[in-house]
Enzyme design. Structure first.
Site, mmCIF file in Angstrom:
data_model
loop_
_atom_site.group_PDB
_atom_site.id
_atom_site.type_symbol
_atom_site.label_atom_id
_atom_site.label_comp_id
_atom_site.label_asym_id
_atom_site.label_seq_id
_atom_site.Cartn_x
_atom_site.Cartn_y
_atom_site.Cartn_z
ATOM 1 N N ASN A 11 41.088 -83.612 23.214
ATOM 2 C CA ASN A 11 39.940 -82.884 23.766
ATOM 3 C C ASN A 11 38.835 -82.933 22.716
ATOM 4 O OD1 ASN A 11 38.120 -81.068 24.768
ATOM 5 N ND2 ASN A 11 39.455 -79.271 24.599
ATOM 6 N N LYS A 13 35.840 -82.037 22.928
ATOM 7 C CA LYS A 13 34.888 -80.920 23.037
ATOM 8 C C LYS A 13 33.448 -81.443 22.905
ATOM 9 C CE LYS A 13 38.522 -77.861 21.489
ATOM 10 N NZ LYS A 13 38.915 -76.602 20.890
ATOM 11 N N HIS A 96 39.640 -74.408 30.316
ATOM 12 C CA HIS A 96 39.856 -74.278 28.875
ATOM 13 C C HIS A 96 39.394 -72.890 28.425
ATOM 14 C CE1 HIS A 96 39.454 -74.843 24.568
ATOM 15 N NE2 HIS A 96 40.305 -75.846 24.709
ATOM 16 N N GLU A 98 37.672 -71.971 26.055
ATOM 17 C CA GLU A 98 36.262 -71.904 25.662
ATOM 18 C C GLU A 98 35.360 -71.759 26.882
ATOM 19 O OE1 GLU A 98 36.427 -75.387 23.184
ATOM 20 O OE2 GLU A 98 37.711 -74.256 21.818
ATOM 21 N N GLU A 167 47.776 -73.039 25.956
ATOM 22 C CA GLU A 167 46.992 -72.964 24.728
ATOM 23 C C GLU A 167 46.740 -71.496 24.372
ATOM 24 O OE1 GLU A 167 44.641 -76.840 24.028
ATOM 25 O OE2 GLU A 167 43.411 -75.545 25.269
ATOM 26 N N GLY A 173 41.854 -73.989 17.150
ATOM 27 C CA GLY A 173 40.897 -74.200 16.067
ATOM 28 C C GLY A 173 41.088 -73.284 14.873
ATOM 29 N N SER A 212 45.844 -75.999 17.479
ATOM 30 C CA SER A 212 46.137 -76.367 16.082
ATOM 31 C C SER A 212 47.320 -77.313 15.943
ATOM 32 C CB SER A 212 46.324 -75.111 15.222
ATOM 33 O OG SER A 212 45.108 -74.377 15.179
ATOM 34 N N GLY A 234 40.704 -80.541 17.283
ATOM 35 C CA GLY A 234 40.203 -81.037 16.001
ATOM 36 C C GLY A 234 40.858 -82.318 15.528
HETATM 37 P P1 PGA Z 1 42.551 -77.446 18.363
HETATM 38 O O1 PGA Z 1 42.012 -77.316 19.869
HETATM 39 O O2 PGA Z 1 43.587 -78.544 18.350
HETATM 40 O O3 PGA Z 1 41.347 -77.783 17.557
HETATM 41 O O4 PGA Z 1 43.152 -76.122 18.014
HETATM 42 C C1 PGA Z 1 42.871 -77.463 20.974
HETATM 43 C C2 PGA Z 1 42.106 -77.267 22.250
HETATM 44 O O5 PGA Z 1 41.206 -76.419 22.283
HETATM 45 O O6 PGA Z 1 42.354 -77.958 23.250
#
Ligand code: PGA
Length: 250
Positions: A11, A13, A96, A98, A167, A173, A212, A234
């Protein structure tokens, strides 16, 4: 387990202009087939087509990060599921955290988007997960059940059309992850909840863990029962770390 191969999904983002996204897609595609997993990258909508072309001819699939639930119309700034499909995507991330927490997307909205994604021939990756306050209050499994009940369409959900991504909001993150036991409990609960709703079909639905996931913890997370892959933020922005996670799927 839903499928013999794990799904390793990136992803991206709101990262990557065209040149960097194309280079990243090419570097991932250059790896060639990995017998133990399928690879998917989800770039921003502006470079979906360019990334799909860069990955064309390889086994790397491409997905969108969101779509609107309407077929078309006066929705300034949005893209429809058919547009995402038309740009070369086979998948779309929906709900998601976010978007749920940052933009107030409800379960009902995510469900409507999943219906639209299915109608356009996209596999919907429906994200669910508890906040830290919900976990601390012992509500994690209730939150997951509620999000599943509210976010999944009543019809058309099967292993080809739908993937669930667990998630935990507090793990995204942050560098923090649940324990392997906590992941096992959450994924087992998701599988059992799906089984109550749809019977044997539940076994075919891929369940991704996200939050993460990195090269250093991927092998352990991906070995947890009922973890059929990962949704990686990330660590998906760098070909080496993304491919290291894919290598850990063996
Ligand atoms: P992250 O994000 O691996 O940076 O924690 C995962 C996601 O939001 O899909």
């Amino acid at each position: 387990m839903a499928a013999s191969k794990k799904l390793i999904a990136g992803n991206w983002k709101m990262n990557m202009l065209a040149a960097d996204g194309i280079a990243l897609a090419r570097a991932i595609a250059a790896q060639g087939d990995i017998p133990t997993c399928d690879l998917l990258v989800c770039p921003p909508a502006t470079i979906l087509r360019a990334v799909a072309e860069a990955a064309g001819g390889s086994s790397v699939a491409v997905g969108g990060q969101d779509c609107h639930e309407a077929e078309s119309g006066a929705f300034t700034g949005d893209v429809s599921a058919a547009m995402v499909r038309d740009a070369g995507a086979s998948h779309v991330i929906l709900g998601h955290s976010e978007r749920r927490h940052g933009l107030g997307e409800s379960d009902a909205r995510v469900c409507a988007k999943a219906v639209a994604a299915h109608a356009a021939g996209l596999t919907a990756i429906v994200c669910i997960g508890e906040t830290e306050a919900e976990r601390d209050a012992g509500k994690t499994l209730d939150v997951l059940s509620g999000q599943l009940a509210g976010s999944l369409p009543d019809a058309g959900v099967d292993g080809a059309t739908t993937v669930i991504a667990y998630e935990p909001v507090w793990a995204i993150g942050t560098g923090r992850t649940p324990t392997l036991d906590e992941v096992a409990v959450a994924h087992g609960h998701i599988r059992a909840t799906l089984a109550v709703a749809m019977g044997d079909t539940a076994a075919d639905i891929g369940l991704l863990y996200g939050g993460s996931m990195k090269p250093g913890n991927a092998a352990d997370l991906l070995a947890v029962p009922d973890v059929d892959g990962g949704l990686i933020g990330g660590a998906s922005l760098d070909a080496e770390s993304f491919l290291a996670i894919a290598a850990a799927a063996g």
